[in-house]
Design a protein around this motif. Sequence first.
Motif, PDB file in Angstrom:
ATOM      1  N   LEU A 210       4.779 -16.383   9.038  1.00 13.46           N
ATOM      2  CA  LEU A 210       4.642 -17.294   7.901  1.00 13.46           C
ATOM      3  C   LEU A 210       5.675 -18.419   7.966  1.00 13.46           C
ATOM      4  CD1 LEU A 210       3.954 -14.742   5.014  1.00 13.46           C
ATOM      5  CD2 LEU A 210       2.300 -16.106   6.304  1.00 13.46           C
ATOM      6  N   LEU A 211       6.885 -18.095   8.402  1.00 10.80           N
ATOM      7  CA  LEU A 211       7.919 -19.122   8.544  1.00 10.80           C
ATOM      8  C   LEU A 211       7.543 -20.121   9.630  1.00 10.80           C
ATOM      9  CD1 LEU A 211      11.190 -16.986   8.234  1.00 10.80           C
ATOM     10  CD2 LEU A 211      10.301 -18.627   6.574  1.00 10.80           C
ATOM     11  N   LEU A 212       7.024 -19.628  10.736  1.00 11.97           N
ATOM     12  CA  LEU A 212       6.599 -20.517  11.817  1.00 11.97           C
ATOM     13  C   LEU A 212       5.473 -21.438  11.351  1.00 11.97           C
ATOM     14  CD1 LEU A 212       6.582 -18.001  14.815  1.00 11.97           C
ATOM     15  CD2 LEU A 212       8.182 -19.894  14.458  1.00 11.97           C
ATOM     16  N   TYR A 231      -1.998  -7.876   2.746  1.00 14.05           N
ATOM     17  CA  TYR A 231      -2.522  -7.727   1.387  1.00 14.05           C
ATOM     18  C   TYR A 231      -3.358  -8.936   0.988  1.00 14.05           C
ATOM     19  CZ  TYR A 231       0.946  -4.065   0.184  1.00 14.05           C
ATOM     20  OH  TYR A 231       1.701  -2.925   0.115  1.00 14.05           O
ATOM     21  N   LEU A 232      -4.440  -8.701   0.252  1.00  8.90           N
ATOM     22  CA  LEU A 232      -5.050  -9.775  -0.513  1.00  8.90           C
ATOM     23  C   LEU A 232      -4.220  -9.864  -1.792  1.00  8.90           C
ATOM     24  CD1 LEU A 232      -7.466 -11.781  -0.764  1.00  8.90           C
ATOM     25  CD2 LEU A 232      -8.575 -10.034  -2.165  1.00  8.90           C
ATOM     26  N   PRO A 233      -3.388 -10.899  -1.952  1.00  3.57           N
ATOM     27  CA  PRO A 233      -2.406 -10.903  -3.048  1.00  3.57           C
ATOM     28  C   PRO A 233      -2.994 -10.715  -4.438  1.00  3.57           C
ATOM     29  CG  PRO A 233      -1.894 -12.612  -1.465  1.00  3.57           C
ATOM     30  CD  PRO A 233      -3.235 -12.068  -1.078  1.00  3.57           C
ATOM     31  N   GLN A 234      -4.229 -11.163  -4.673  1.00  3.88           N
ATOM     32  CA  GLN A 234      -4.768 -11.116  -6.022  1.00  3.88           C
ATOM     33  C   GLN A 234      -5.013  -9.696  -6.535  1.00  3.88           C
ATOM     34  OE1 GLN A 234      -8.266 -13.518  -5.105  1.00  3.88           O
ATOM     35  NE2 GLN A 234      -9.617 -11.818  -5.634  1.00  3.88           N
ATOM     36  N   GLU A 244       6.981  -0.957  -4.440  1.00  3.78           N
ATOM     37  CA  GLU A 244       8.067  -1.899  -4.156  1.00  3.78           C
ATOM     38  C   GLU A 244       8.321  -2.808  -5.359  1.00  3.78           C
ATOM     39  OE1 GLU A 244       5.672  -1.127  -0.376  1.00  3.78           O
ATOM     40  OE2 GLU A 244       5.259  -1.633  -2.463  1.00  3.78           O
ATOM     41  N   SER A 245       9.561  -2.855  -5.795  1.00  4.24           N
ATOM     42  CA  SER A 245       9.899  -3.634  -6.992  1.00  4.24           C
ATOM     43  C   SER A 245       9.658  -5.124  -6.779  1.00  4.24           C
ATOM     44  CB  SER A 245      11.363  -3.393  -7.383  1.00  4.24           C
ATOM     45  OG  SER A 245      12.227  -3.733  -6.309  1.00  4.24           O
ATOM     46  N   TYR A 246       9.891  -5.608  -5.547  1.00  4.62           N
ATOM     47  CA  TYR A 246       9.726  -7.043  -5.313  1.00  4.62           C
ATOM     48  C   TYR A 246       8.275  -7.476  -5.441  1.00  4.62           C
ATOM     49  CZ  TYR A 246       8.232  -5.906  -0.516  1.00  4.62           C
ATOM     50  OH  TYR A 246       7.564  -5.418   0.570  1.00  4.62           O
ATOM     51  N   LEU A 247       7.328  -6.571  -5.162  1.00 14.42           N
ATOM     52  CA  LEU A 247       5.920  -6.917  -5.292  1.00 14.42           C
ATOM     53  C   LEU A 247       5.448  -6.894  -6.749  1.00 14.42           C
ATOM     54  CD1 LEU A 247       4.222  -5.156  -2.238  1.00 14.42           C
ATOM     55  CD2 LEU A 247       4.605  -7.601  -2.589  1.00 14.42           C
ATOM     56  N   VAL A 253       4.383 -12.589  -5.814  1.00 14.26           N
ATOM     57  CA  VAL A 253       2.943 -12.495  -5.556  1.00 14.26           C
ATOM     58  C   VAL A 253       2.328 -13.898  -5.491  1.00 14.26           C
ATOM     59  CG1 VAL A 253       0.745 -11.611  -6.406  1.00 14.26           C
ATOM     60  CG2 VAL A 253       2.815 -10.225  -6.640  1.00 14.26           C
ATOM     61  N   TYR A 254       2.800 -14.781  -6.367  1.00 10.29           N
ATOM     62  CA  TYR A 254       2.329 -16.169  -6.360  1.00 10.29           C
ATOM     63  C   TYR A 254       2.661 -16.840  -5.025  1.00 10.29           C
ATOM     64  CZ  TYR A 254       2.270 -21.175  -7.475  1.00 10.29           C
ATOM     65  OH  TYR A 254       2.037 -22.535  -7.462  1.00 10.29           O
ATOM     66  N   LEU A 255       3.880 -16.606  -4.514  1.00 12.28           N
ATOM     67  CA  LEU A 255       4.272 -17.183  -3.228  1.00 12.28           C
ATOM     68  C   LEU A 255       3.418 -16.634  -2.094  1.00 12.28           C
ATOM     69  CD1 LEU A 255       8.191 -17.350  -3.233  1.00 12.28           C
ATOM     70  CD2 LEU A 255       6.567 -19.249  -3.303  1.00 12.28           C
ATOM     71  N   LEU A 256       3.150 -15.326  -2.130  1.00 13.68           N
ATOM     72  CA  LEU A 256       2.291 -14.733  -1.111  1.00 13.68           C
ATOM     73  C   LEU A 256       0.921 -15.395  -1.102  1.00 13.68           C
ATOM     74  CD1 LEU A 256       3.030 -10.894  -1.390  1.00 13.68           C
ATOM     75  CD2 LEU A 256       3.673 -12.429   0.471  1.00 13.68           C
TER      76      LEU A 256
END
Length: 322
Positions: A210-212, A231-234, A244-247, A253-256
Amino acid sequence: MDALVGTLLLCSAVGVYVVCSLFLLHNPCLLHKRKKLKFHCRHISHRGGCGEKIESTMEAFTNAVDVCTEMLEMDCHLTLDGCVVVSHDNNLLRQSGCDKTISSLRFQDLPLYKEQLEVTFNVGHYSTGKDREFVLLEDVFKKFPNMPILLEIKENNDLLIKKVSCLVNQYGRESITVWGSEGSEVMAKCQKQNPSIPYLFTVRRTILLLLLFCTGLLPFVPLGESVLLFYLPQIINRTYIPEESYLKNRFVVYLLQKVAMRKSLLDHLTKRGLQVQLFVCNEESDIEAAFAVGATGVLTDYPTLLSNYLRKHPLPPPPAFY
């Protein structure tokens, strides 16, 4: 004057870089050899289709194949007596109510699955079935010799990796088995053990990917992986409540969604011969969204639902190079 010249040169260099990056993003095979996998799977049954039958049982796998799945997804662990068992968890509490690990038990001593098991990616919904027994990976290979399988190595265990590799070789499945792990160390061991088996992106490599892409460097970088599983983020925090707390953070999730669900990214990977599989889509709207953004395949807990969707919404035939 020197500053002006320097600025113009810098702008020119940036302009050339951007133009080259965009051109190669859409024409990657000018720089990279296209991968030629022996399968093209649009319909993937997650844990064998665990929304319709108890997950990872032979009944689940058989049901998925009967309704025309094109790939089975599963995970594996090693028992105390060295058997490769298909199971998502090592600890059996969620699946059986028994607070013991697969690695601490012999295969013959494994408990039965619960009579009803909640579907992890469809909270509040349960599956049941006649078959509640854990199954050996070898038995799955025997029963479905020509079925592509997506296999996750769940433990950093050298013997497990070696035994899975030997089974893949024994049953001549190198070209129709994909293996992987979230962890880079495990994945490195898998590649060293058997470099002929196609493999997944790890979490670290996915972040790098993703960074690349965001920096425009992706078109210039070779990729060893064959399948991106994402993941399909929606679905996150809707049908799937992650541990996972970050998810659980809406901004993450919006960024994903904004960064990863870019059709230009998925199309670029597809043109390079990779397959992009989004999970876990248990509603028609999610299946539709996954294919719309450029996924080559969808993982579902409900193989009948996905089969019916594909009948109603036929997709173009896969490219000839598959």
